[in-house]
Enzyme design. Structure first.
Site, mmCIF file in Angstrom:
data_model
loop_
_atom_site.group_PDB
_atom_site.id
_atom_site.type_symbol
_atom_site.label_atom_id
_atom_site.label_comp_id
_atom_site.label_asym_id
_atom_site.label_seq_id
_atom_site.Cartn_x
_atom_site.Cartn_y
_atom_site.Cartn_z
ATOM 1 N N ARG A 407 85.118 53.255 69.455
ATOM 2 C CA ARG A 407 85.609 52.873 71.350
ATOM 3 C C ARG A 407 85.540 51.567 71.291
ATOM 4 O O ARG A 407 85.445 50.263 71.694
ATOM 5 C CB ARG A 407 84.343 53.397 72.515
ATOM 6 C CG ARG A 407 84.779 53.308 73.655
ATOM 7 C CD ARG A 407 83.807 53.192 74.155
ATOM 8 N NE ARG A 407 84.305 54.237 76.048
ATOM 9 C CZ ARG A 407 83.510 54.115 76.726
ATOM 10 N NH1 ARG A 407 82.395 53.312 76.660
ATOM 11 N NH2 ARG A 407 84.790 54.161 77.830
ATOM 12 N N ASP A 442 74.453 51.152 78.948
ATOM 13 C CA ASP A 442 74.532 52.161 78.308
ATOM 14 C C ASP A 442 74.823 51.482 76.763
ATOM 15 O O ASP A 442 74.570 50.895 76.673
ATOM 16 C CB ASP A 442 76.217 52.507 78.624
ATOM 17 C CG ASP A 442 76.692 53.264 78.374
ATOM 18 O OD1 ASP A 442 76.364 54.542 77.367
ATOM 19 O OD2 ASP A 442 77.845 53.753 79.486
ATOM 20 N N MET A 443 75.161 52.732 75.801
ATOM 21 C CA MET A 443 75.112 52.229 74.829
ATOM 22 C C MET A 443 76.151 52.873 73.579
ATOM 23 O O MET A 443 75.474 54.160 73.798
ATOM 24 C CB MET A 443 73.631 52.124 74.305
ATOM 25 C CG MET A 443 73.598 51.577 72.755
ATOM 26 S SD MET A 443 74.306 52.754 70.987
ATOM 27 C CE MET A 443 73.520 51.840 69.897
ATOM 28 N N ASP A 510 77.151 63.387 78.786
ATOM 29 C CA ASP A 510 78.663 62.877 79.290
ATOM 30 C C ASP A 510 79.023 64.011 79.996
ATOM 31 O O ASP A 510 80.365 64.335 80.728
ATOM 32 C CB ASP A 510 79.697 62.468 78.621
ATOM 33 C CG ASP A 510 78.987 61.286 78.620
ATOM 34 O OD1 ASP A 510 78.462 60.357 79.733
ATOM 35 O OD2 ASP A 510 79.663 60.185 77.823
HETATM 36 C C1 DGJ Z 1 79.021 56.885 78.658
HETATM 37 C C2 DGJ Z 1 78.435 56.827 79.608
HETATM 38 O O1 DGJ Z 1 77.852 57.755 79.705
HETATM 39 C C3 DGJ Z 1 79.535 57.485 81.118
HETATM 40 O O2 DGJ Z 1 78.026 58.092 82.293
HETATM 41 C C4 DGJ Z 1 79.968 55.876 81.483
HETATM 42 O O3 DGJ Z 1 78.502 54.911 82.124
HETATM 43 C C5 DGJ Z 1 80.584 55.770 80.420
HETATM 44 N N1 DGJ Z 1 79.859 55.321 79.222
HETATM 45 C C6 DGJ Z 1 81.213 54.064 80.393
HETATM 46 O O4 DGJ Z 1 82.507 53.716 80.123
#
Ligand code: DGJ
Length: 688
Positions: A407, A442-443, A510
């Site tokens: 990414r 986030d990560m 997600d």
């Molecule tokens: C991955 C997360 O799981 C999503 O909910 C969102 O925050 C995206 N990253 C944003 O880039």
């Protein structure tokens, strides 16, 4: 000298003992029995091929001597000796903890085994300290948090998960007849695939059958190793993954393992409820542990990277109208973050998107009666960022290797104190200057090219990185006691009890498809409190598989309800449904977030999920069909659990009001008359 050590938990007894050589053996873990019945048997080599230790049940096996199977601990002493020999030195027993110190008498180093136990729970907390009391450095090569000796010689079914991004927590069970079964992560996070947990049983069900279980409190690369030896004894170890790991413990210093939580239950429902209650009481950050979590709105699926004051305020207005209590602006608000190619690391507000600053949005959200939350990804940087241009050496890297990107991201070397400080101060600056009461951390990619030139022993990075994440989270919480933290890693890539010790909740997946989500939630709920499970109602997949709005809520109301749909595109009718459902959820929220959970029915291909939450006052039942075929089962028989059999319960079903006893509902049950495979029903049972 032979000694016996024992303690009781709510319904169980745990017994250990040393032999004349001071070796520590596991003797018993099961129903409460008298401690004085136990003794330690002498061991002898079976023959010249099978040593006395091959089949022995040691409490914490070290590598050394005649030990040929997996070990919990392995080290290298200063003189190159890789043979460890730890025997009893001392112990301390207090009301709720047994601490046994083993020592390698030749080197003076110690392994201190901790067993923390509680009279109101059957969950035991275990961890180990390696204390280097010698004059020289010792390299620890393997350091598991515990070893579990399962009783009997009958092979066990071992449960873990085999998930992926978008399909986390897919429960899998295998019978371990011989050899090893390993579940692990080598990614730097606990990841989407296996979980740092185990459940071992002989065919238990939700309602009964003994289940031995454990969950590791660690969000980094972990390992769960189960072995069935040649005598058919099963042992399980959980801890930091020893793959590419070692840690040099300096003279006078100590290394502390992550904690592991072990229990034994009658059936999976009890396992989940015991773990969940234990987590709320002893693991989750206590500031919010016993408080219901707010209904939040998250902008990600509605506006992606394209956030600005106007579109966020427009969503916020509708979010407030339907009853959301917190508005979280996700990715896209900072640096040059217009897509996923740039910006990570530059944690300052994008002036084009927010020309008058971010306070206009925050004040607007607050004026609507909601708290404001913000997204960060503090462990990452991108080549196209001011941070990377200023500090290209802040990432994990090797001088002669190009860094792999995922990414378009690179992983920051959080083992450098200045990088850890930067990550903390980036969030601290925003919190200091704005009314931000929630951070989604986030990560989004695993580690690679893991060079850390700052470390003498580079293999320490796995643990050091994870500890830095926890330290930053703890510092933020200490400085801003009102701050709620959500751990996210591309969905559920960091959803484990380690994260839940430092973050108040986690992002589950997600994949917000309401049907797929039921299987994900089923797996999550095995070991983790559903309170911590953020569950958004969105428009995901609605073009491929339109799912009615009520169904979407019924699926998400089974955790911490949240909304991620593009409210600006919803019809007035759907917005009204959102409002009604959120109002209903607020009523049942204590029951869902703190009640007992019963997974009454798990769907097969054309079936349905039936999930119940119960407490002393009543119960709530969610039934969601998941079939696709039109011959889907029409009548669903559901028998409830966890009610008072002598009490009467009032409920409404198919427009009719009923009053039935708990005994009737738990034995005869109710019939849900349902034709449509994608329909869902909620039944509320109120105790009279
Ligand atoms: C991955 C997360 O799981 C999503 O909910 C969102 O925050 C995206 N990253 C944003 O880039």
């Amino acid at each position: 000298m032979k000694q016996i050590f024992a303690f009781d938990t709510k319904t169980l007894t745990y017994v250990l003992g040393t032999d004349d050589d001071g070796r520590l053996f596991h003797l018993y873990w099961g129903k409460k029995i008298k401690h004085s019945d136990f003794s330690v048997d002498e061991l002898n080599d079976a023959n010249s091929n099978h040593s006395d230790l091959d089949g022995a049940c040691q409490e914490y096996t070290v590598f050394g001597g005649k030990m040929y199977r997996n070990c919990a601990f392995k080290c290298t002493y200063f003189d190159g000796c890789r043979d460890a020999l730890y025997t009893y030195k001392s112990h301390i027993e207090s009301e709720n903890e047994l601490v046994i110190t083993l020592q390698d008498k030749a080197y003076g180093t110690e392994l201190v085994l901790h067993f923390v136990h509680y009279s109101d729970s059957d969950v035991i907390t275990r961890y180990v300290e390696f204390c280097n009391n010698s004059a020289d450095d010792v390299k620890v090569d393997k350091f598991m948090s515990c070893e579990v000796n399962l009783p009997g010689l009958e092979p066990y079914y071992i449960q873990n998960t085999n998930g992926s991004w978008g399909g986390e927590f897919q429960v899998k069970t295998e019978k371990l007849l011989a050899g090893y079964l390993v579940f692990d992560s080598r990614k730097g996070t606990s990841g989407h695939t296996n979980q740092p947990v185990f459940a071992a049983h002989h065919g238990a069900t939700e309602k009964n059958g003994t289940v031995y279980y454990g969950a590791l409190g660690y969000s980094g690369s972990f390992k769960v190793e189960a072995q069935c030896d040649f005598e058919n004894r099963t042992r399980i170890m959980l801890g930091i993954n020893d793959f590419d790991f070692s840690y040099t413990v300096k003279s006078g210093e100590k290394l502390v393992s992550p904690k592991v939580y072990l229990g034994c239950a009658d059936g999976f429902a009890q396992m989940s409820n015991d773990m969940s209650k234990f987590a709320v009481a002893h693991i989750l950050p206590q500031s919010f542990a016993d408080k219901p979590l707010p209904v939040l709105y998250n902008s990600w699926e509605a506006t992606g990277f394209d956030v600005n004051t106007e579109n966020q305020l427009s969503l916020a207005k509708k979010a407030a109208e339907i009853g959301c209590e917190l508005f979280v602006m996700d990715d896209g608000w900072f640096g040059e973050r217009n897509d996923d190619r740039a910006g990570l690391g530059d944690w300052f507000v994008n002036a084009e998107k927010f020309p008058d600053g971010i306070d206009e949005l925050i004040d607007g959200v607050n004026a609507l009666g909601m708290d404001f939350g913000l997204w960060f990804e503090p462990e990452m940087v991108q080549r196209d960022s001011d941070l990377f241009r200023a500090h290209p050496d802040w990432i994990y890297h090797y001088p002669k290797r190009a860094n792999s990107e995922m990414r378009h991201q690179l992983v920051l070397n959080l083992t450098k104190p200045e990088v850890e400080e930067y990550a903390f101060s980036a969030m601290d600056e925003m919190l200091k200057n704005h009314n931000i009461r929630y951070i989604k951390w986030d990560m989004n990619r695993p580690f690679s090219e893991i060079g850390a030139e700052n470390l003498e022993n580079g293999q320490e990075l796995w643990l050091r990185h994870t500890e830095a994440v926890y330290r930053i989270a703890d510092r933020l919480k200490e400085k801003y006691p009102y701050l709620q933290l959500e751990a996210c890693s591309s969905g559920g890539g960091r959803a484990d009890l380690g994260a839940m010790e430092h973050f108040d909740m986690v992002w589950t997946s997600d994949n917000t498809d309401p049907v797929d989500r039921l299987a994900i939630q089923y797996g999550f709920s095995q070991f983790y409190p559903v309170k911590c499970m953020r569950a958004w109602v969105t428009d995901w997949n609605s073009d491929k598989r339109p799912v009615p709005m009520d169904y979407r809520f019924n699926s998400s109301m089974q955790g911490s309800l949240s909304v991620g749909a593009n409210l600006d595109r919803l019809s007035a009718e759907d917005l009204q449904k959102c409002k009604d459902n959120i109002a209903f959820y607020k009523k049942i929220r204590p029951l869902v977030q703190f009640g007992n959970l019963y997974r009454l029915k798990t769907a097969d291909k054309n079936g349905y999920y039936a999930t119940e939450y119960a407490n002393g006052d009543g119960a709530i039942l969610f039934v969601c069909g998941v079939g696709t075929a039109l011959f889907a089962q029409r009548l669903h028989d559901v028998t409830l659990c966890g009610l008072d059999e002598n009490a009467q319960y009032i409920y409404t079903l198919g427009g009719r009001k009923y009053t039935k006893s708990g005994a009737y509902l738990m034995n005869k049950g109710i019939v849900i008359d349902d034709w449509n495979p994608l329909s869902s029903v909620i039944v509320e049972f109120e105790k009279v």
